[in-house]
Design a protein around this motif. Sequence first.
Motif, PDB file in Angstrom:
ATOM      1  N   THR A   1       0.803  -1.225   0.000  1.00 28.59           N
ATOM      2  CA  THR A   1       0.000   0.000   0.000  1.00 28.59           C
ATOM      3  C   THR A   1       0.836   1.275   0.000  1.00 28.59           C
ATOM      4  O   THR A   1       0.291   2.375  -0.111  1.00 28.59           O
ATOM      5  N   GLY A   2       2.152   1.164   0.152  1.00 22.59           N
ATOM      6  CA  GLY A   2       2.988   2.354   0.121  1.00 22.59           C
ATOM      7  C   GLY A   2       4.134   2.294   1.101  1.00 22.59           C
ATOM      8  O   GLY A   2       4.482   1.242   1.634  1.00 22.59           O
ATOM      9  N   GLY A   3       4.740   3.464   1.330  1.00 21.49           N
ATOM     10  CA  GLY A   3       5.874   3.589   2.228  1.00 21.49           C
ATOM     11  C   GLY A   3       6.392   5.000   2.183  1.00 21.49           C
ATOM     12  O   GLY A   3       5.863   5.857   1.470  1.00 21.49           O
ATOM     13  N   SER A   4       7.464   5.263   2.945  1.00 18.80           N
ATOM     14  CA  SER A   4       7.997   6.627   3.006  1.00 18.80           C
ATOM     15  C   SER A   4       8.533   7.110   1.665  1.00 18.80           C
ATOM     16  O   SER A   4       8.613   8.313   1.426  1.00 18.80           O
ATOM     17  N   ALA A   5       8.906   6.181   0.781  1.00 20.41           N
ATOM     18  CA  ALA A   5       9.395   6.561  -0.548  1.00 20.41           C
ATOM     19  C   ALA A   5       8.659   5.787  -1.637  1.00 20.41           C
ATOM     20  O   ALA A   5       9.192   5.569  -2.727  1.00 20.41           O
ATOM     21  N   VAL A   6       7.431   5.359  -1.343  1.00 18.95           N
ATOM     22  CA  VAL A   6       6.613   4.632  -2.315  1.00 18.95           C
ATOM     23  C   VAL A   6       5.398   5.484  -2.654  1.00 18.95           C
ATOM     24  O   VAL A   6       4.601   5.809  -1.770  1.00 18.95           O
TER      25      VAL A   6
END
Length: 245
Positions: free
Chosen positions: A191-196
């Motif tokens: 679902t994402g991330g700090s740099a996604v």
Amino acid sequence: MKNKFTNLLKGGLVLGILLLALSTNSLMAQDDDKFSFDVSLNSDQFFGFYPFFQGAYSLSDKSAFTFYGILWSGGTGGGWGNWTEFGVGMNFDVADGVSVNPQIGILGGNLLSSGTAGSGRFGDGVVPNLTVNLDKSKTEGQIYAGFYAPLRNEAPTGGTTLSYLHYWANFGYKVSPFISLGGHFEHLINTGGSAVDSSTDVYQWLGPYIQFSKPSGGPFARFSFGTDLVEGNDSFFKLTTGFSF
């Protein structure tokens, strides 16, 4: 007279110990009736080999305290900082053969907090999750959803934290007390991330399953297989065997 009194005292002490032991065993037996425990061994081509356990202690006719653990480190999670999950929650019987079990888990490892970079650490992430179970005389099923969120940012320069949504649903028909057949759908999303910037599908499995169980309860084995609906992926297979205590 003194010896008689001493012997009587010893006899009374022994009798008291025996009565205490009997009453303690009775209480423990009653407590044992409230406790249940399940262990399973699982394998699929994404997570690899991972043991799983879950337990419950009944608090009333309709509710129970629950706990669980997943040793992801047995497979792919070995490269994710010895990834481990442990959680607690409450189970509620909401209808005949239907229960709802909200839980929250804590992770150890490095998959979420640093994108697999660095050594494993306690508090890698948190996992709020919900399981709905169906177990009737002729039908069975389960719905699960869990969100894997990093608790902190340990990603190195140029790296990223990660988060995941993992959910599945299956439903089956009990052909007999020994065999059941059904279908399984499972989806894992990054679902994402700090740099996604955007979410991506990791896998999306769909296919049938067959399960063999001891009619009186206890050991079982389930094999699920089918296709992976994510473009570029091929098929899936999942093997589970376990025992209910």
